[in-house]
Design a protein around this motif. Structure first.
Motif, PDB file in Angstrom:
ATOM      1  N   PHE A   1     -15.667  -0.156 106.804  1.00  0.00           N
ATOM      2  CA  PHE A   1     -17.079   0.072 106.506  1.00  0.00           C
ATOM      3  C   PHE A   1     -17.386  -0.269 105.052  1.00  0.00           C
ATOM      4  CE2 PHE A   1     -16.005   3.108 109.901  1.00  0.00           C
ATOM      5  CZ  PHE A   1     -16.954   2.770 110.842  1.00  0.00           C
ATOM      6  N   LYS A   2     -18.508  -0.954 104.842  1.00  0.00           N
ATOM      7  CA  LYS A   2     -18.936  -1.271 103.467  1.00  0.00           C
ATOM      8  C   LYS A   2     -19.386  -0.006 102.753  1.00  0.00           C
ATOM      9  CE  LYS A   2     -20.246  -6.031 104.512  1.00  0.00           C
ATOM     10  NZ  LYS A   2     -21.366  -6.988 104.662  1.00  0.00           N
ATOM     11  N   LYS A   3     -20.167   0.827 103.483  1.00  0.00           N
ATOM     12  CA  LYS A   3     -20.607   2.118 102.951  1.00  0.00           C
ATOM     13  C   LYS A   3     -20.166   3.207 103.913  1.00  0.00           C
ATOM     14  CE  LYS A   3     -24.659   0.401 100.442  1.00  0.00           C
ATOM     15  NZ  LYS A   3     -26.138   0.479 100.306  1.00  0.00           N
ATOM     16  N   ILE A   4     -19.746   4.324 103.368  1.00  0.00           N
ATOM     17  CA  ILE A   4     -19.247   5.399 104.206  1.00  0.00           C
ATOM     18  C   ILE A   4     -20.200   6.590 104.147  1.00  0.00           C
ATOM     19  CG2 ILE A   4     -17.765   6.469 102.450  1.00  0.00           C
ATOM     20  CD1 ILE A   4     -16.504   5.838 105.938  1.00  0.00           C
ATOM     21  N   ASN A   5     -20.551   7.118 105.318  1.00  0.00           N
ATOM     22  CA  ASN A   5     -21.372   8.327 105.379  1.00  0.00           C
ATOM     23  C   ASN A   5     -20.783   9.272 106.418  1.00  0.00           C
ATOM     24  OD1 ASN A   5     -22.215   7.419 107.929  1.00  0.00           O
ATOM     25  ND2 ASN A   5     -23.885   6.238 107.018  1.00  0.00           N
ATOM     26  N   THR A   6     -21.476  10.369 106.651  1.00  0.00           N
ATOM     27  CA  THR A   6     -20.957  11.396 107.575  1.00  0.00           C
ATOM     28  C   THR A   6     -20.728  10.824 108.969  1.00  0.00           C
ATOM     29  OG1 THR A   6     -22.191  13.055 106.339  1.00  0.00           O
ATOM     30  CG2 THR A   6     -21.350  13.718 108.488  1.00  0.00           C
ATOM     31  N   ASN A   7     -21.638   9.975 109.435  1.00  0.00           N
ATOM     32  CA  ASN A   7     -21.533   9.377 110.765  1.00  0.00           C
ATOM     33  C   ASN A   7     -20.271   8.524 110.888  1.00  0.00           C
ATOM     34  OD1 ASN A   7     -22.499   8.878 113.384  1.00  0.00           O
ATOM     35  ND2 ASN A   7     -23.300   6.891 112.728  1.00  0.00           N
ATOM     36  N   GLU A   8     -19.983   7.719 109.833  1.00  0.00           N
ATOM     37  CA  GLU A   8     -18.783   6.872 109.839  1.00  0.00           C
ATOM     38  C   GLU A   8     -17.508   7.721 109.809  1.00  0.00           C
ATOM     39  OE1 GLU A   8     -21.610   5.232 108.145  1.00  0.00           O
ATOM     40  OE2 GLU A   8     -21.488   4.268 110.098  1.00  0.00           O
TER      41      GLU A   8
ATOM     42  N   LYS B   1     -16.816   8.933 113.213  1.00  0.00           N
ATOM     43  CA  LYS B   1     -16.278   7.839 114.033  1.00  0.00           C
ATOM     44  C   LYS B   1     -14.790   7.628 113.766  1.00  0.00           C
ATOM     45  CE  LYS B   1     -20.343   4.850 114.682  1.00  0.00           C
ATOM     46  NZ  LYS B   1     -20.918   3.521 114.368  1.00  0.00           N
ATOM     47  N   ILE B   2     -14.410   7.639 112.463  1.00  0.00           N
ATOM     48  CA  ILE B   2     -13.005   7.419 112.087  1.00  0.00           C
ATOM     49  C   ILE B   2     -12.129   8.528 112.657  1.00  0.00           C
ATOM     50  CG2 ILE B   2     -11.364   7.299 110.166  1.00  0.00           C
ATOM     51  CD1 ILE B   2     -13.691   6.093 108.493  1.00  0.00           C
ATOM     52  N   GLU B   3     -12.566   9.770 112.493  1.00  0.00           N
ATOM     53  CA  GLU B   3     -11.760  10.905 112.954  1.00  0.00           C
ATOM     54  C   GLU B   3     -11.671  10.934 114.481  1.00  0.00           C
ATOM     55  OE1 GLU B   3     -13.358  14.341 110.954  1.00  0.00           O
ATOM     56  OE2 GLU B   3     -12.078  13.974 109.207  1.00  0.00           O
ATOM     57  N   LYS B   4     -12.735  10.459 115.149  1.00  0.00           N
ATOM     58  CA  LYS B   4     -12.748  10.409 116.611  1.00  0.00           C
ATOM     59  C   LYS B   4     -11.701   9.416 117.122  1.00  0.00           C
ATOM     60  CE  LYS B   4     -15.746   9.387 120.561  1.00  0.00           C
ATOM     61  NZ  LYS B   4     -17.061   8.844 120.981  1.00  0.00           N
TER      62      LYS B   4
END
Length: 585
Positions: free
Chosen positions: A91-98, A101-104
């Motif tokens: 991801f270029k920018k990381i936020n709570t949603n990303e 997704k990563i942890e999922k």
């Protein structure tokens, strides 16, 4: 509308034509396997679809907002970061949603997000790289040799995972079992053309063979027509008259077509520099050997006799000790306890999956010839260029640096180097990675016909099943079991049955394995049986070796041949019993 379509695509690199007016499409929920010879351009096609490689000409259309994700053939090489940090790079920018997704995806693949990449095996790195391709929820997965470095259990997991994937998949693989289980359509890249086949691998092979046969007939008819026209033009007929100008133009078209024609290349007529006069019966003998790394047991109390001519598969999870065992056999590792014997006349040719004997900064020729133009195989002199041609390396390719070759081309070069060495033992550590389907089938034939000893580490179930007559199963924590016959993938019923199965000696012989006196008596009894069987085999072999034996009527030959076969099977079984009991000493 197709998810992606490619029309009239052409692309060339120097002498290599990757695509020639080729067309290709991807539909929703398809799982397409891309096949073709090593170096044909399969990986390049994936890069074209992934927008990292341009075409020379042609049109590519993408459905609006379509997302692709690409898994490269090469394994990860920047290892000093955690699994979480590696996936975050997608991801270029990381936020709570990303982060969610990563942890999922880490949870789905059962990974530990804080583990460093440097702490895991090659197979685990492949799984991590796959997780990075999935995290952005792509519509199309592009996978280049996804089964490379994976053990059999992880390959099975990947098969099930991909079949449940909701998007479309285009993957390159030479694992026939994996192709059969996963794909719904096969696209074959052959001399710049893309040809679509049904997703049944056996049907694909049959149809491809039929296509090649038809092509041969058409080429023969074409050659006859061209020859006829060449004879006509040489006869001095007034070809410039209006009536004959069309025929002259057609001849020019035929000449151009003949010049551009590329025949089907076959990787065959390979000769191994094999030493066939090995006098010993035993190649290796291992008795109660142990090996540990940093207090972790890799091999525990393992015993086995490897006879000359045995073909043994080494099967198990990544990190279970297969490569360690190979290093013991080739002399790189020393057993820590126990006895290890190797025959004095052994000449080992070793296929290293890391290709450490190839210098990536040297050319194909410099990696093989060591300053010589000619080579000697089985006492016969050959020109090196001709020898390499058998491995599909053209004379104008020989100056190419190894680092510019595809993975499959590197493995072909490694085989060419390996088979030059005088040998009576072949040891392969993951030889099937990156090799195309035709090369795999040829390698199988070479191994089957080889009269020396062969040991193979491979996660390619089809390859193992076709080549070995015995296999060692590495179960982890140092436990290794020996099995006779060809490898057969266990069914779900067999797996459940084996989990509940008690030791064969406890059930059948009520042998107390903790009683050393009783154990020694049983081993002594089996060794006596082995000795008697070997005496019987020698008597029978002496009888068969008499000059007059094969002059007898076949009816008189058969009883002795059958008896020899029976005694040899008895010997194999008793050797397995001895190996299993030795573990408990």
């Amino acid at each position: 509308m197709n998810l992606i379509s490619i029309k009239d695509a052409s692309l060339s690199f120097s002498n290599l034509e990757i695509l020639k007016n080729a067309s290709f499409y991807i539909n929703k929920n398809e799982r397409i396997c891309l096949t073709g010879k090593n170096g044909a351009g399969k990986s390049t096609l994936l890069k074209i679809i992934n927008k990292t490689q341009d075409l020379d000409k042609g049109v590519i259309s993408y459905r609006k907002n379509i997302k692709t994700s690409y898994l490269a053939q090469e394994n990860l090489n920047y290892l000093n970061i955690s699994i979480f940090e590696f996936i975050k790079k997608k991801f270029k920018k990381i936020n709570t949603n990303e982060i969610i997704k990563i942890e999922k995806i880490i949870d789905i693949l059962k990974l530990n997000k804080n583990t460093l990449l440097s702490e895991v095996s090659g197979g685990f790195l492949r799984k991590i790289a796959l997780s990075a391709t999935l995290v952005d929820e792509p519509d199309i997965l592009l996978l280049d040799e996804p089964t490379n470095h994976l053990d059999m259990n992880t390959i099975k997991w990947l098969e099930n995972f991909l079949k449940k994937f909701s998007g479309s998949i285009v993957f390159i693989s030479h694992d026939r079992w994996f192709i059969e289980k996963v794909c719904t359509r096969i696209i074959d890249l052959d001399r710049g053309k893309l040809i679509s086949f049904p997703g049944d691998y056996k049907k694909f092979i049959k149809l491809k063979y039929q296509n090649n046969s038809i092509e041969k007939v058409k080429k023969k008819l074409f050659d006859q027509k061209l020859e006829k026209e060449e004879i006509w033009i040489k006869k001095g007929i007034k070809a410039r008259t209006t009536r004959n100008e069309g025929r002259v133009r057609n001849l020019e078209i035929l000449r151009k077509e003949n010049k551009n024609y590329k025949k089907v290349e076959k990787f065959n007529n390979i000769t191994i520099n094999e030493i066939k006069d090995y006098s010993g019966k035993i190649a290796f003998k291992l008795k109660n050997i142990n090996f540990c790394i940093k207090n972790k047991t890799i091999i525990q109390n393992f015993s086995s006799i490897i006879q000359h001519g045995d073909k043994i598969g080494l099967i198990g999870k990544n990190g279970s000790g297969k490569s360690t065992m190979i290093k013991i056999l080739i002399g790189e590792n020393q057993v820590q306890t126990g006895d290890f014997y190797s025959g004095k006349q052994l000449k080992i040719a070793y296929f290293d999956q890391n290709r450490s004997i190839l210098n990536s900064n040297k050319s194909i020729l410099d990696n093989i010839n060591e300053g010589k133009d000619k080579i000697l195989i089985n006492g016969k002199e050959q020109h090196l260029v001709g020898y390499l041609k058998k491995f599909l390396f053209k004379p104008y390719d020989l100056a190419r640096l190894v680092k510019t070759l595809s993975g499959g081309e590197c493995n072909r070069l490694l085989l060419a180097k390996l088979f030059l060495k005088k040998n009576n033992v072949l040891i392969f550590d993951e030889p099937t990675n990156d090799l195309d389907l035709e090369t795999l089938e040829l390698l199988e034939k070479i191994i089957i016909q080889y009269s020396g000893t062969v040991l193979i580490v491979s996660h390619d179930r089809h390859f193992i099943q076709n080549t070995v007559n015995k296999y060692w199963l590495f179960k982890g924590n140092g436990l290794i079991t020996t099995h006779l016959g060809a490898y057969k993938e266990p069914t779900e019923k067999e797996i459940k049955k084996n989990k509940n199965k008690k030791n064969i000696y406890t059930l059948n012989k009520k042998l107390n394995l903790s009683n050393q006196n009783q154990l020694k008596k049983e081993i002594k009894k089996i060794l006596n049986q082995i000795e008697n069987i070997e005496k019987n085999i020698k008597i029978l072999q002496d009888e068969i070796n008499k000059p007059e034996f094969f002059k007898k009527n076949i009816i008189n030959q058969l009883p002795i041949l059958k008896k020899l076969n029976l005694e040899e099977k008895k010997l194999e079984k008793q050797l397995i019993c001895w190996e299993n009991l030795e573990k408990y000493k």
